[in-house]
Design an enzyme around this catalytic site. Sequence first.
Site, PDB file in Angstrom:
ATOM      1  N   SER A 110       0.822  -1.217   0.000  1.00  0.00           N
ATOM      2  CA  SER A 110       0.000   0.000   0.000  1.00  0.00           C
ATOM      3  C   SER A 110       0.854   1.265   0.000  1.00  0.00           C
ATOM      4  O   SER A 110       0.435   2.296  -0.517  1.00  0.00           O
ATOM      5  CB  SER A 110      -0.929   0.020   1.219  1.00  0.00           C
ATOM      6  OG  SER A 110      -0.193  -0.101   2.424  1.00  0.00           O
ATOM      7  N   HIS A 111       2.055   1.208   0.584  1.00  0.00           N
ATOM      8  CA  HIS A 111       2.958   2.360   0.639  1.00  0.00           C
ATOM      9  C   HIS A 111       4.358   1.904   0.251  1.00  0.00           C
ATOM     10  O   HIS A 111       4.800   0.829   0.664  1.00  0.00           O
ATOM     11  CB  HIS A 111       3.020   2.959   2.052  1.00  0.00           C
ATOM     12  CG  HIS A 111       1.723   3.499   2.553  1.00  0.00           C
ATOM     13  ND1 HIS A 111       0.644   2.697   2.816  1.00  0.00           N
ATOM     14  CD2 HIS A 111       1.330   4.771   2.840  1.00  0.00           C
ATOM     15  CE1 HIS A 111      -0.359   3.448   3.245  1.00  0.00           C
ATOM     16  NE2 HIS A 111       0.034   4.693   3.277  1.00  0.00           N
ATOM     17  N   ASN A 112       5.045   2.742  -0.505  1.00  0.00           N
ATOM     18  CA  ASN A 112       6.429   2.440  -0.877  1.00  0.00           C
ATOM     19  C   ASN A 112       7.162   3.758  -1.107  1.00  0.00           C
ATOM     20  O   ASN A 112       6.744   4.577  -1.923  1.00  0.00           O
ATOM     21  CB  ASN A 112       6.472   1.580  -2.145  1.00  0.00           C
ATOM     22  CG  ASN A 112       7.883   1.101  -2.479  1.00  0.00           C
ATOM     23  OD1 ASN A 112       8.807   1.254  -1.685  1.00  0.00           O
ATOM     24  ND2 ASN A 112       8.045   0.523  -3.655  1.00  0.00           N
TER      25      ASN A 112
END
Length: 359
Positions: A110-112
Site C-alpha cells: 500500500s505504501h512504498n
Amino acid sequence: MAAVTPKIRSRKDGAAVPLDEFDKKLLNAMQGAFPIVPRPYAEVATALGVREDVVLKRVAELVQQRIIRQVTPIYDTRAFGYESMLVAAKVDAEHPWRPAKIINAHPGVSHNYLRNHEFNMWFTVATEPDSKLGLEGTLEVLKEQTGAESVRMLPTLKLFKIRMDLDMAGGTEALAKAAEAVEPAETERQPYDELDRAVVRATQGDLPIVSEPYADAARELGMPVEKLVAHLEGMVERRLLRRVAAILFHRRAGFSANGMGVWKVPEDRVLEAGSRMAAFRGISHCYERPTYADWPYQLFTMAHGRSKEECDAILDAIEAEIGCIEQRATLYSSTEFKKVRLLYFTEDFKNWEREHAGV
C-alpha cells in the site's frame, strides 16, 4: 553498494495549493471522522455553518485539484486476519525504480517510499488470511526479483497510534505539543462473517461525492441505506472499521515533508516512551518494532510538517519531552513510489502468488 542521499523536499510550501480558512476547516472535518450516516455531507455542512451543496461542491473541487486523494472507509487490516508489516530493503541506489516497480505490483503493497538511508526502500506489505506464501515467503520472492542486498522485516510489536490527520489550521507549536499519553491499540484478528466481507467489497475504494454516498453500495447489497449505515457503525464497534475519512495528498495540502523518526530507548521504557510519543499532534503513526544488529531502533514515529524544519521541530520536541533517548535517526522520503488503500477480499492476491511463485 554505495549509498546515496536523495534530495529531500524541504521547501516551506512545496507543491502546495493555497487554501483559505474555510478549506482548512473543511479538510480538518473531513479527515477527523466523516459521519457514518445516510447524508454525511449535510452533517459536515451543519457543523461548518454552510449549506450541504456548498460542501459537496468544494469537496469535489478539492478532489479534482488533487488535494483530497479520496474519501473512503479505512478498514483494519489486522482485524480481518491479514498479516502485514513494514519492510526496509537495500536496493540499487542508482536505479531504484526497477525494484520499486516490482514491489508495487504486489496487491498487498500500500505504501512504498525511497528514504535517505542505507536501507533506502521502505514499504508496507500485507498478505491475505489464506495466503499460501505468507509474509515471509512473499518477501523471499520480492527479494529475489528485486535483487535487494538485504531485507529487514519490521512487523508491529505494539501499535501506539495510527491516525493520519493533517492539522490544517495549527502551526508548528501545535504539532510539536504533547497531549495525554495513549495506551497501545488492539491489533488482534476480530470475528467477521460473509456479510461483513460483502460490505467491505461494496464500500472500499472511493466513495462518490454525492448527498448519499452509501446509496450505490446499499443497492449492490440489496439493503436499505439505513441498514448499511447501521452495519458500518457496528463494524466500528467491532474494530473492523477504523473510520471513514478524507485522505489527502500531503504535499498538495501544504505538508511537503514527512520524517520517520526512529528511536532507541531503554527496554524498560519502551511502553512509556511509545505512549508519550503517540500523543504528539504532529505524529500520525507510532509503533514498536523488532531490532537487528544493524538496526537498533525499537520505536518508529511518522512526523508530518510543512517543511523538513517543522518535522525536525516535532521530533526535537519529542526528544526533549521523553528524556530517555539513547539513539535517534530521522529518515526523510524523497520519492513516493506508491500510496493506496488496501483492497480486501479480491482475487488479486491469489493471482499474484500464482503468477510469481506458482502456488
